[in-house]
Structure formats: C-alpha cells, structure tokens
Design a protein around this motif. Structure first.
Motif, mmCIF file in Angstrom:
data_model
loop_
_atom_site.group_PDB
_atom_site.id
_atom_site.type_symbol
_atom_site.label_atom_id
_atom_site.label_comp_id
_atom_site.label_asym_id
_atom_site.label_seq_id
_atom_site.Cartn_x
_atom_site.Cartn_y
_atom_site.Cartn_z
ATOM 1 N N ILE A 40 38.938 11.498 43.827
ATOM 2 C CA ILE A 40 38.804 10.198 43.162
ATOM 3 C C ILE A 40 38.010 9.296 44.096
ATOM 4 O O ILE A 40 38.397 9.102 45.255
ATOM 5 N N GLU A 41 36.916 8.765 43.624
ATOM 6 C CA GLU A 41 36.071 7.919 44.465
ATOM 7 C C GLU A 41 36.443 6.452 44.268
ATOM 8 O O GLU A 41 36.478 5.957 43.139
ATOM 9 N N ALA A 42 36.722 5.780 45.368
ATOM 10 C CA ALA A 42 37.033 4.349 45.344
ATOM 11 C C ALA A 42 35.829 3.597 45.885
ATOM 12 O O ALA A 42 35.583 3.590 47.095
ATOM 13 N N ASN A 43 35.082 3.002 44.983
ATOM 14 C CA ASN A 43 33.900 2.264 45.403
ATOM 15 C C ASN A 43 34.243 0.790 45.568
ATOM 16 O O ASN A 43 34.828 0.170 44.679
ATOM 17 N N ASP A 44 33.897 0.259 46.717
ATOM 18 C CA ASP A 44 34.159 -1.146 47.031
ATOM 19 C C ASP A 44 32.875 -1.925 46.828
ATOM 20 O O ASP A 44 31.911 -1.758 47.583
ATOM 21 N N GLU A 45 32.851 -2.785 45.809
ATOM 22 C CA GLU A 45 31.635 -3.537 45.505
ATOM 23 C C GLU A 45 31.245 -4.501 46.610
ATOM 24 O O GLU A 45 30.107 -4.968 46.665
ATOM 25 N N LEU A 46 32.193 -4.812 47.495
ATOM 26 C CA LEU A 46 31.882 -5.728 48.594
ATOM 27 C C LEU A 46 31.230 -5.018 49.773
ATOM 28 O O LEU A 46 30.776 -5.665 50.712
ATOM 29 N N SER A 47 31.190 -3.689 49.722
ATOM 30 C CA SER A 47 30.572 -2.935 50.810
ATOM 31 C C SER A 47 29.119 -2.612 50.454
ATOM 32 O O SER A 47 28.676 -2.827 49.315
#
Length: 543
Positions: A146-153
């Motif tokens: 499961i990929e957790a993408n952080d839009e702030l990164s």
C-alpha cells in the motif's frame, strides 16, 4: 496467598475482567471527546469521531485484503497520518504492527521482512524504491504493498499500487474492532538497531502497551487535552507509546514528517504545543538554532528526552528557552522509557544552574507501572553500593518488559535469567536510589586496567563553548590496550584545534581519561539521534 476461605462464585468473568489494550482509549475518546481535535498534519485536522471512523475503515480495509488476526503488517513511514493511524488500525483488525526504521539499508530491511514475514506493507512514496529493491531479493511471496503518498513531500506517487487513502475509502466505517481476548496477545513487533549483530525482533503485548500509557500520564504530569508534537520516530518503540496514550486524555497528536528547529518553534508558537519528546540531539539543535529560526515561547513546554545521556551543558541551554526537561530512560525491550528523573523541588530548588543540570542528566527512578529497576553486579545480580560511584548493570522487572525476542527463545531466556531483564547498560546508583548511566557495557574503555566512562568524557567535552556534539570511543593502543579518542562536531564558524580540546579536558579529567586524539566532522547518527559509535570504531580500526 490472598484467597478467601470460600472463593466460590468469585471467578473471573466478562463482567469483571476486560483484557487491557490501548484500543480502549480510542474507543472511549470517540464517545467522550467526539468533536475535539485528535490528529493534525498541516491543513488536515481530524476530530476524535473522524479519527475513530478512519481507524474502523483502515481495520476493515486490511481485513478485506486478507489480513487476519495474528498476521504482521509492516510500515515504512515517517511520522505522518498513516503511521499514527496504523497504531490503532492494525491491532483493531487483530494484526501485529511492525514499524520499520526508514533509515535502514536495503540488506537490513530485507532481513526484517524475511524474519517478520509481513502480509502487507504500507510504505511512503519516498521509500518505495528501497522497499522494491529489498523485495526483489527476498525470496518469499511478496506482501501486498500500500503506497502512502504525502502531498506535502517532494515525492510523487508511483501509481503502481493501491494508495493509502483508497484503502481507507474502501473500508467499512462500522467495522467491529477486534479487541484481544487475552491481554498477552501481541500488539507490535519492533526491531533493535542491530549494531552488534542481526536486529532482534522485540514483541510487545497489549497489556504492556496499555500500562505504559497509564504510567506515562503520571510520570509526565499530564492533564486533559495536551497538544503533543510527534518528534520521536514511531518506528522507535512505537514512538514511546505516545500515540496510544493521547486518546486517554483527549489530547491532540501533531504529526512531524521532517524535524527542523524552525518547524518545532513554529508549531509551539502557532499551535500551542505543550509536550514533545526527543533525543538529546533534538534538544541540542533547538538550543543552538539560529536566531532567525527561533520564536519566543510564551508558555512552558514539557519535554521528555532519552536515547543517550544528555550533556548537562545541553540541558542548561535548552531549558533557558522555556522548556522543562525530564530525562527518561529505556530500551526497545521495555516499550521505551521506564525510568524518569523525578524532580525534588524541596531538595534541589536552591541549587545553581550547573548543579541542577547535573542532576537532570540522571536517568532517575522507575515509572509507576514498573516494579524493579536497580543497579546490580552483572555476574551475581546482587546490589552494588548506592554511593554514586560503584558501577553495575541496570536490571529491570515490570509490566512493560517485552514478551521476548521473536523466533529466538534462547536469546529471550538469556536476557531474562534470574527473573529480571539485563539491560546491558552500565550505571551507578545514588543514596536516594536515582540511577545514572555511565556507559553501555560495550562502550566502556579499559585503559591500562582503568575503566573510563565515555559518557563522562563526552560530558566534559560538551561543555566546551565550540562543541555541538561529541562521541568518545576506544582506540586500540599497544601500551595501554585502549585509550579514549574523541570525535567532535563543532558549532558553525567555530574552529578549535585538537590541542584546544585536549587542554580543556586536562582541566577537568584525570590523566588516563583524557582523549589521546580528536577528530572533527559531522557524526553519524541513527533516525532517533543516537550517535553510531560502531561506525566511529570502524574508522579508527581502518586508520
């Protein structure tokens, strides 16, 4: 012992006995504090009712993907929302949480995945390439990713895997949490740093995690509605169990992806952060932050520090900024902190700043939920004199000691010999029962038959006005066997010589304790701020 003459009808049952678990804290908080803020990350702010619903959806989503009670779910995440939520969502479906250190190399991650055998891994986009490399050579059936993408990164989603928010959306908001039938059931699996061999898998149980949250409330003098900044990585002792504790108090967890002095000062000033934890390197960073990154702190901020004995000079400079520091101590094997330096105002309030800092650097006394933390002779397990001079090893017994090492019953048995956990930490005990670490057993320097505490020498060097950080290790010597050698990281624009540092030590230390050499440069550190002394030893051997 302790049984009445007639105990008939007094048996344990569902009405009078409920297995202890930190899941109960959030289950209560969603009813008692439904509209209070529970979790904050930048513009994302969730109330307790929203937080609990997301946990239900996460647990349900994991179950629908085939995660069953007893399975392991791993994370490779920073202190962002998915990492906090995993601490409740994974056990809520009956699984065991394995938080993996994001700074580990591919080989070590590969070993942990092979040893823990997770069925599913939640990974931040930043670390996805590293995970994929590790899995290519793993040789076992690949887990679900499961990929957790952080839009702030700055890292974009790969679009190759289900995204974390998709998993949340797929879940049932009315999912019934899987509370443990037995409080001895496992809740998490954490791996040691592995500096002296392969990492060991340390297993925590629901009971120990619950009691750690209760003990911390007392030791940190917490009241309702704290605002907690999550700086301690949650892959280290589950962030000292603080995310499990916050719902107990209706508190708010503020996420922290990347640690910087500016971010911490801004969060304190703008959000009213009341509590945070951090290794001494974090304290040092804040105490030496450039003026342009600082904000005036208008309220007292309570700080737990652990991971390495902080230098008194660091404590004194840090507290001048309106922080109150409590030194704590623990290990991966003890769920994190299990001793605290309880401040005795009546005895210590009139001491000068240097004397107060020296006392605050002690590791102190046991948390209230721990039964026994004493300094003993390692061979005989008998007490050493409580005189502040005689050294021994710290032995521990209590409710927040691990179940044991995963798949290693021999190591578990050895570590529990005599009915106590042997910490491997060398310390002295004072007449008032307070403990102070002098070294790790492996860090003691034996020079010409004399024991040299690297912590003592480091404490002196840290008092030098040009020094930011310091580590002292043993250097092989043909005459003395070993001699102290200092690695020093300097403050910006400072340039003392090796002779300057050695001369400073000569003013404060016995001759055999004075470093026989000094090397300047940035020190290697772990994700939790511990200086990696084994790398420094390897440097000396290679030269």
């Amino acid at each position: 012992m302790g049984w009445l003459e007639d105990e008939r009808g007094l048996e344990r049952c569902k009405a009078n006995f409920v297995p202890l678990t930190p899941l109960s804290h959030l289950n209560r908080a969603k009813k008692v504090y439904p509209d209070r803020e529970a979790l904050v990350y930048d513009s994302r702010r969730y109330s307790y009712s929203q937080y609990a619903e997301r946990i239900s959806r996460l647990a349900s989503g994991l179950s629908r993907l085939g995660i069953n009670p007893g399975d392991v779910v791993s994370t490779i995440l920073l202190n962002t929302i998915p990492q906090v939520e995993a601490h409740f969502g994974v056990p809520a479906c009956g699984a065991i949480l394995n938080t993996i250190n994001v700074r580990l190399d591919k080989g070590t991650i590969q070993y942990i995945i092979g040893h823990a055998n997770p069925k599913l891994i939640v990974v931040d986009s930043q670390f996805l390439p590293l995970l994929e490399e590790a899995l290519q050579e793993n040789g076992k059936k690949a887990p679900v990713i499961i990929e957790a993408n952080d839009e702030l990164s700055e890292y974009e989603a790969s679009s190759r895997y289900m995204e974390y928010e998709e998993l949340i959306a797929s879940g049932d908001p009315d999912f019934d949490w899987n509370f443990p039938d037995d409080e001895w059931e496992s809740i998490s699996l954490n791996y040691t740093s592995g500096t002296t061999g392969k990492p060991k898998g340390v297993v925590y149980q629901h009971r120990g995690a619950y009691l750690m949250t209760m003990g911390t409330v007392v030791s940190w003098r917490l009241t309702l509605f704290p605002k907690f900044l999550a700086i301690v990585p949650m892959f280290h002792c589950n962030g000292w169990n603080h995310s499990w504790m916050m719902p107990l108090l209706g508190g708010t967890v503020f996420c922290c992806r990347n640690i910087s002095s500016k971010y911490i000062f801004d969060m304190i000033a703008d959000e009213g952060i009341s509590h945070l934890g951090g290794a001494p390197i974090v304290l040092n960073m804040l105490a030496n932050a450039p003026e342009k990154e600082r904000r005036k702190i208008m309220h007292k901020v309570e700080v737990f520090t652990a991971g390495a004995p902080p230098a008194p000079a660091t404590l004194e400079a840090f507290e001048a900024l309106n922080f109150n520091v409590t030194q704590v101590y623990g290990l991966t094997e003890t769920f994190g902190h299990i001793t605290e330096c309880v401040w005795q105002d009546s005895e210590w309030e009139n001491l000068n700043p240097d004397q107060k800092a020296e006392i605050k650097a002690r590791q102190g006394v046991a948390f209230p939920h721990m039964e026994y933390v004493e300094v003993l002779h390692p061979e005989t397990q008998t007490p050493v004199p409580s005189d502040g001079h005689a050294t021994g090893e710290i032995f521990i017994r209590g409710n927040s000691v691990m179940k044991g090492y995963y798949r290693d019953p021999k190591a578990t048995m050895n570590s529990f010999e005599g009915g106590k956990f042997a910490s491997g930490d060398i310390a002295v005990q004072f007449p008032d029962s307070y403990i102070q670490i002098t070294d790790r057993a492996k860090d003691i320097i034996i020079s010409g038959g004399e024991n040299v505490s690297s912590v003592e020498v480091e404490g002196i060097i840290m008092k030098h006005p040009s020094v930011l950080l310091c580590a002292v290790v043993a250097k092989p010597d043909q005459t003395w066997g070993e001699v102290p050698f200092a690695f020093v990281e300097l403050k910006p624009d400072e340039n003392p010589t090796s002779n300057d540092i050695i001369a400073f030590c000569r003013e404060h230390l016995a001759g055999f304790k004075i470093p026989k050499g000094v090397s300047f440069g940035e020190l290697p550190k772990t994700a939790t701020g511990k200086i990696q002394k084994f790398q420094l030893r390897e440097q000396l051997i290679a030269t």
